[in-house]
Design a protein around this motif. Structure first.
Motif, PDB file in Angstrom:
ATOM      1  N   MET A 228      -3.081   7.181 -11.752  1.00  0.00           N
ATOM      2  CA  MET A 228      -1.860   7.025 -10.966  1.00  0.00           C
ATOM      3  C   MET A 228      -0.711   6.843 -11.941  1.00  0.00           C
ATOM      4  O   MET A 228      -0.785   6.002 -12.847  1.00  0.00           O
ATOM      5  CB  MET A 228      -1.991   5.795 -10.063  1.00  0.00           C
ATOM      6  CG  MET A 228      -0.920   5.690  -9.018  1.00  0.00           C
ATOM      7  SD  MET A 228      -1.191   6.915  -7.730  1.00  0.00           S
ATOM      8  CE  MET A 228       0.045   6.415  -6.541  1.00  0.00           C
ATOM      9  N   TYR A 229       0.352   7.601 -11.748  1.00  0.00           N
ATOM     10  CA  TYR A 229       1.494   7.562 -12.652  1.00  0.00           C
ATOM     11  C   TYR A 229       2.738   7.095 -11.899  1.00  0.00           C
ATOM     12  O   TYR A 229       3.055   7.619 -10.829  1.00  0.00           O
ATOM     13  CB  TYR A 229       1.753   8.941 -13.258  1.00  0.00           C
ATOM     14  CG  TYR A 229       0.662   9.377 -14.223  1.00  0.00           C
ATOM     15  CD1 TYR A 229      -0.526   9.922 -13.750  1.00  0.00           C
ATOM     16  CD2 TYR A 229       0.827   9.236 -15.602  1.00  0.00           C
ATOM     17  CE1 TYR A 229      -1.533  10.317 -14.626  1.00  0.00           C
ATOM     18  CE2 TYR A 229      -0.169   9.631 -16.485  1.00  0.00           C
ATOM     19  CZ  TYR A 229      -1.350  10.162 -15.986  1.00  0.00           C
ATOM     20  OH  TYR A 229      -2.343  10.534 -16.862  1.00  0.00           O
ATOM     21  N   TYR A 230       3.433   6.125 -12.480  1.00  0.00           N
ATOM     22  CA  TYR A 230       4.647   5.592 -11.878  1.00  0.00           C
ATOM     23  C   TYR A 230       5.821   5.791 -12.831  1.00  0.00           C
ATOM     24  O   TYR A 230       5.737   5.455 -14.014  1.00  0.00           O
ATOM     25  CB  TYR A 230       4.519   4.094 -11.598  1.00  0.00           C
ATOM     26  CG  TYR A 230       3.504   3.739 -10.556  1.00  0.00           C
ATOM     27  CD1 TYR A 230       2.204   3.387 -10.907  1.00  0.00           C
ATOM     28  CD2 TYR A 230       3.848   3.734  -9.200  1.00  0.00           C
ATOM     29  CE1 TYR A 230       1.272   3.047  -9.943  1.00  0.00           C
ATOM     30  CE2 TYR A 230       2.915   3.396  -8.229  1.00  0.00           C
ATOM     31  CZ  TYR A 230       1.628   3.060  -8.608  1.00  0.00           C
ATOM     32  OH  TYR A 230       0.702   2.728  -7.652  1.00  0.00           O
ATOM     33  N   CYS A 231       6.898   6.304 -12.284  1.00  0.00           N
ATOM     34  CA  CYS A 231       8.155   6.391 -13.010  1.00  0.00           C
ATOM     35  C   CYS A 231       8.962   5.131 -12.698  1.00  0.00           C
ATOM     36  O   CYS A 231       8.925   4.640 -11.558  1.00  0.00           O
ATOM     37  CB  CYS A 231       8.900   7.643 -12.558  1.00  0.00           C
ATOM     38  SG  CYS A 231      10.447   7.965 -13.404  1.00  0.00           S
ATOM     39  N   ALA A 232       9.654   4.593 -13.685  1.00  0.00           N
ATOM     40  CA  ALA A 232      10.414   3.362 -13.467  1.00  0.00           C
ATOM     41  C   ALA A 232      11.749   3.419 -14.194  1.00  0.00           C
ATOM     42  O   ALA A 232      11.876   4.075 -15.235  1.00  0.00           O
ATOM     43  CB  ALA A 232       9.607   2.147 -13.940  1.00  0.00           C
ATOM     44  N   LEU A 233      12.715   2.725 -13.624  1.00  0.00           N
ATOM     45  CA  LEU A 233      14.072   2.723 -14.163  1.00  0.00           C
ATOM     46  C   LEU A 233      14.506   1.299 -14.479  1.00  0.00           C
ATOM     47  O   LEU A 233      14.240   0.371 -13.716  1.00  0.00           O
ATOM     48  CB  LEU A 233      15.019   3.349 -13.125  1.00  0.00           C
ATOM     49  CG  LEU A 233      16.522   3.409 -13.400  1.00  0.00           C
ATOM     50  CD1 LEU A 233      17.115   4.606 -12.638  1.00  0.00           C
ATOM     51  CD2 LEU A 233      17.245   2.150 -12.960  1.00  0.00           C
ATOM     52  N   ARG A 234      15.182   1.163 -15.601  1.00  0.00           N
ATOM     53  CA  ARG A 234      15.800  -0.110 -15.963  1.00  0.00           C
ATOM     54  C   ARG A 234      17.299   0.118 -15.991  1.00  0.00           C
ATOM     55  O   ARG A 234      17.790   1.004 -16.682  1.00  0.00           O
ATOM     56  CB  ARG A 234      15.331  -0.564 -17.341  1.00  0.00           C
ATOM     57  CG  ARG A 234      16.155  -1.707 -17.931  1.00  0.00           C
ATOM     58  CD  ARG A 234      15.870  -1.881 -19.401  1.00  0.00           C
ATOM     59  NE  ARG A 234      14.539  -2.452 -19.612  1.00  0.00           N
ATOM     60  CZ  ARG A 234      13.996  -2.616 -20.820  1.00  0.00           C
ATOM     61  NH1 ARG A 234      14.641  -2.237 -21.893  1.00  0.00           N
ATOM     62  NH2 ARG A 234      12.808  -3.149 -20.946  1.00  0.00           N
ATOM     63  N   SER A 235      18.032  -0.706 -15.269  1.00  0.00           N
ATOM     64  CA  SER A 235      19.491  -0.589 -15.302  1.00  0.00           C
ATOM     65  C   SER A 235      20.020  -1.208 -16.589  1.00  0.00           C
ATOM     66  O   SER A 235      19.318  -1.977 -17.245  1.00  0.00           O
ATOM     67  CB  SER A 235      20.101  -1.285 -14.087  1.00  0.00           C
ATOM     68  OG  SER A 235      19.738  -2.649 -14.075  1.00  0.00           O
TER      69      SER A 235
ATOM     70  N   LEU B  65       0.823  -1.202   0.000  1.00  0.00           N
ATOM     71  CA  LEU B  65       0.000   0.000   0.000  1.00  0.00           C
ATOM     72  C   LEU B  65       0.864   1.262   0.000  1.00  0.00           C
ATOM     73  O   LEU B  65       1.783   1.394   0.821  1.00  0.00           O
ATOM     74  CB  LEU B  65      -0.911  -0.010   1.228  1.00  0.00           C
ATOM     75  CG  LEU B  65      -2.122   0.910   1.171  1.00  0.00           C
ATOM     76  CD1 LEU B  65      -3.024   0.544   0.015  1.00  0.00           C
ATOM     77  CD2 LEU B  65      -2.886   0.855   2.483  1.00  0.00           C
ATOM     78  N   GLY B  66       0.607   2.138  -0.948  1.00  0.00           N
ATOM     79  CA  GLY B  66       1.334   3.391  -1.009  1.00  0.00           C
ATOM     80  C   GLY B  66       2.709   3.303  -1.642  1.00  0.00           C
ATOM     81  O   GLY B  66       3.455   4.290  -1.657  1.00  0.00           O
ATOM     82  N   GLN B  67       3.037   2.146  -2.165  1.00  0.00           N
ATOM     83  CA  GLN B  67       4.349   1.943  -2.780  1.00  0.00           C
ATOM     84  C   GLN B  67       4.203   1.599  -4.258  1.00  0.00           C
ATOM     85  O   GLN B  67       3.117   1.250  -4.727  1.00  0.00           O
ATOM     86  CB  GLN B  67       5.088   0.805  -2.067  1.00  0.00           C
ATOM     87  CG  GLN B  67       5.283   1.022  -0.586  1.00  0.00           C
ATOM     88  CD  GLN B  67       6.146   2.231  -0.289  1.00  0.00           C
ATOM     89  OE1 GLN B  67       7.204   2.418  -0.904  1.00  0.00           O
ATOM     90  NE2 GLN B  67       5.714   3.070   0.634  1.00  0.00           N
TER      91      GLN B  67
END
Lengths: 113, 110
Positions: free
Chosen positions: B84-91, A39-41
């Motif tokens: 909801m927006y998520y930023c993500a990183l790939r090494s 949750l929240g992550q």
């Protein structure tokens, strides 16, 4: 076509019980991933399969967690002796290969009481 | 260790206003950055990736290695952008083993 399918959508279990979460990837996708989202992550990587073998299981938190993909398609995430801290959304994703875009399922929400 | 930081849990803007969702990362090598989006009651899906240098649904993001940022921008917000927006990183060599930020909830108000 059908997307990534995860069952069940919700699972409530008691502390100490064993659970299995199933993922049916998009047909033809060789790569399959499990992520966990508390949750929240944001989602956190657990394990990656290329075909039948686990190519990277570095994200599994401890030896209570195990996953299989015996025929290179459906995968099962298995959690032994569940703890309340295991409560989270478990996401499965698949892709054509390890570098092509990920397609996520709707997730299984696990609640350990 | 690599890390992705999204400082805002919630961003509220009015329809037609510009949007900027912030994303900063820490990684010693040369990363690949992504934005994922989750609309209400839908699954998480890829919005855009920096190597494509494309605009999707009016959104763009530029990788700034000097500032280690990958902010998502749109000049005029639409109601359907609420998500909801998520930023993500790939090494480098990391494939789809992604490191995600904690996400920003964008709310576009009328």
């Amino acid at each position: 076509g059908a997307g990534v399918s995860q069952t069940p959508s919700n699972k409530v279990t008691e502390k100490g019980k064993y659970v299995e979460l199933r993922c049916d990837p998009i047909s033809g996708h060789t790569a399959l991933y499990w992520y966990r989202q508390s949750l929240g992550q944001g989602p956190e990587f657990l394990i990656y399969f290329q075909g039948t073998g686990a190519a990277d299981d570095s994200g599994l938190p401890n030896d209570r967690f195990f996953a299989v993909r015996p025929e290179g398609s459906v995968s099962t995430l298995k959690i032994q002796r569940t703890e309340r801290g295991d409560s989270a959304m478990y996401l499965c994703a698949s892709s054509w290969d390890h570098n092509s875009p990920l397609h996520f399922g709707n997730g299984t929400r696990l609640t350990v009481t | 260790a690599q890390r992705v930081t999204q400082p805002e849990k919630l961003l509220s803007v009015f329809k037609g206003a510009p949007v900027e969702l912030k994303c900063n990362y820490s990684y010693s090598g040369s990363p690949e950055l992504f934005w994922y989006v989750q609309y209400s009651r839908q699954r998480l899906q890829l919005l855009l990736r920096h190597i494509s240098r494309e605009s999707i649904k009016g959104f763009t993001a530029d990788l700034n290695k000097g500032e280690t940022s990958f902010h998502l921008k749109k000049p005029f917000a639409q109601e359907e952008d609420s998500a909801m927006y998520y930023c993500a990183l790939r090494s480098a060599g990391g494939g789809n083993k992604l490191t995600f930020g904690t996400g920003t909830q964008l709310k576009v108000e009328l």
